[in-house]
Motif scaffolding. Structure first.
Motif, mmCIF file in Angstrom:
data_model
loop_
_atom_site.group_PDB
_atom_site.id
_atom_site.type_symbol
_atom_site.label_atom_id
_atom_site.label_comp_id
_atom_site.label_asym_id
_atom_site.label_seq_id
_atom_site.Cartn_x
_atom_site.Cartn_y
_atom_site.Cartn_z
ATOM 1 N N MET A 423 5.027 1.891 -2.289
ATOM 2 C CA MET A 423 4.738 0.447 -2.265
ATOM 3 C C MET A 423 3.956 -0.001 -3.501
ATOM 4 S SD MET A 423 6.061 -1.020 0.367
ATOM 5 C CE MET A 423 6.798 -0.579 1.939
ATOM 6 N N THR A 449 -2.701 4.486 -2.276
ATOM 7 C CA THR A 449 -1.950 3.848 -1.199
ATOM 8 C C THR A 449 -2.925 3.214 -0.216
ATOM 9 O OG1 THR A 449 -0.239 5.537 -1.443
ATOM 10 C CG2 THR A 449 -0.200 4.236 0.568
ATOM 11 N N ASP A 453 -0.008 -0.994 2.808
ATOM 12 C CA ASP A 453 1.249 -0.317 2.494
ATOM 13 C C ASP A 453 1.834 0.376 3.728
ATOM 14 O OD1 ASP A 453 0.983 -1.100 -0.148
ATOM 15 O OD2 ASP A 453 -0.069 0.744 -0.726
#
Length: 483
Positions: A423, A449, A453
């Motif tokens: 992402m 992350t 996400d």
């Protein structure tokens, strides 16, 4: 291990042989033979495998020649020169001549190359052998050889036989059926997992009961052979049942890694042939090879594709014969392991459709265990395993993510983690040209992350197992399970 390393070790062994350092040369040769033996198991191409087998045989022959030189030198060193007599009669005796001792013979100019024209190597020469003159009688006739000399010759012969036995012990243990079945044996040998799959028990989250049973079925009989006898003999077959993506194949890889047995990874395509009668012959050869390489584990993935119920309208005659041969061979496996667990052959099977398996096969797979969807604790462990190489933001709560993944399989959880890890990269390259994307530095792509996400990934990746499917699995395992 690389081919360059094997080549360099061969050169080093020959240099030692040329310099007369035969003991070091033999050590190097043995190392090369072991390296080629390991490399052979990783080669899947039958033509290339035959070439490497020829190379192994030629280097083995070269090693034998060097050993013969060492044996000859040892026989020289064993001979003791006769002592000088205190007095002798010139009319009837002569002074025995002492043989000059040498530490090594004249160096050989060139060692034979094993790769040239695939011809057998010429015999290495150890130089001219010094011969002790035998005493003669008063009339010039040769006297009878002494008993001590006979003993020395016998000892040198026994050493020669011993060196040949050592060479034979270093040969690769290979199943050789000979005849027309040679190609079929090579086909099956390509499916032996000799290289390490590198999957350990700790890499598999949850599934403690399944891991405990597999250790009991494969590992403990090797550690406690005196205990696993008679009624406590090892299990002949284990069937793993469960929805797709729950870790059945991963458990089989862990068995191959941790149990250190010969591992056959068999699929329906391996045992299928277009020629009449060849498929059942492959099944028979598979189990003969398994007994030869015992202790062995035969893993059959998606076994329902090979052994569905017999007698249905869709069943072909050839398929029925293959099933019959497989059932006969599985029933005969146990005789090799009842008295000696080191000769154990176990069949490990996995399926997503246990209700399609033939009843006779279900009886032969004595242990039938259910591999369920991961529990809440197991989902947290799976997240930690999948994300161990990923940098996470401070707001990521693995327990909360695991709660939202109820009903997800292990493969589904891995897909969510993979999608969430991409992402940040997607946001960074959005709107950039291909040239700008290529010019991005490593620091610019360093983005942890976040919890957002994972939330986005959970909306995109749905679970792959329905409640109706779970109900069917639980009903079957309640009726036929044997945990």
């Amino acid at each position: 291990m690389s081919l360059f390393e094997i080549s360099e070790n061969v050169k080093l062994a020959r240099e030692y042989a040329l310099l007369g350092n035969y003991s070091s040369a033999v050590v190097c040769y043995q190392g090369v033979l072991e390296q080629i033996k390991k490399y052979l198991f990783s080669v899947r191409d039958s033509v290339l495998q035959q070439k490497w087998q020829q190379v192994w045989q030629e280097i083995n022959e070269e090693t034998r020649h060097v050993r013969e030189i060492m044996t000859t030198l040892e026989s020289f060193s064993m001979e003791t020169p006769p002592s000088k007599p205190s007095s002798f009669n010139q009319d009837h005796d002569i002074m025995p001549v002492q043989v000059e001792r040498r530490s090594s013979p004249c160096p050989v100019r060139r060692a034979p190359g094993p790769y040239k024209d695939n011809k057998p190597n010429t015999r290495l020469s150890a130089g001219p052998r010094a011969v002790r003159p035998s005493p003669r009688g008063p009339n010039g006739d040769k006297g009878k050889p002494q008993r001590g000399k006979e003993k020395k010759e016998n000892s040198s012969k026994s050493k020669d036989d011993k060196s040949k036995a050592d060479v034979s012990e270093t040969e690769v243990k290979r199943f050789d059926r000979g005849g027309e079945d040679k190609d079929l044996v090579e086909t099956l040998e390509r499916d032996i997992i000799s290289q390490n799959p590198n999957v350990k028990w700790d890499d598999i989250a949850d599934l403690e009961e399944a891991k405990k049973l597999l250790k009991e079925a494969v590992v403990l009989p090797m550690w406690m052979p005196e205990f696993f006898k008679g009624i406590r003999r090892p299990w002949k077959g284990v069937l793993m049942v469960g929805p797709p993506g729950t870790g059945k194949t991963l458990l089989a890889k862990a068995v191959a890694t941790e149990c250190r047995t010969t591992f056959f990874n068999v699929s329906s395509s391996t045992l299928t042939s277009k020629y009449r009668g060849e498929s059942e012959k492959l099944v028979r050869l598979l189990f003969e090879m398994a007994r030869f390489y015992a202790p062995t584990t035969i893993f059959i993935d998606e076994i329902d594709s090979m052994c569905s119920r017999r007698g249905t309208s869709e069943e072909h005659e050839a398929s029925r014969r293959v099933k019959a041969e497989l059932l006969v061979q599985m029933d005969g496996v146990g005789g090799t392991s009842e008295n000696d667990p080191s000769k154990m052959v176990m069949v490990l099977a996995a399926t997503n459709f246990p209700w399609d398996i033939d009843e006779a096969l279900r009886r032969r797979l004595e242990k039938r265990i259910y591999i369920p969807l991961p529990s809440a604790k197991g989902r947290v462990e799976l997240l930690k395993i999948s994300l161990k190489e990923l940098e996470l933001a401070h707001d990521v709560d693995l327990d909360k993510i695991a709660e939202q993944m109820e009903g997800y399989s292990g493969a589904d959880i891995t897909n969510v983690c993979r999608d969430a890890s991409l992402m940040a990269m997607r946001r960074r390259i959005e709107g950039l040209t291909p040239e700008e994307i290529r010019n991005l530095s490593r620091d610019e792509m360093h983005m942890p992350t976040t919890m957002e996400d994972f939330e986005t990934a959970l909306k995109k990746v749905s679970k792959s197992v329905s409640a109706a499917d779970l109900e069917k699995y639980e009903k079957w395992i309640t009726e036929f399970g044997s945990c």
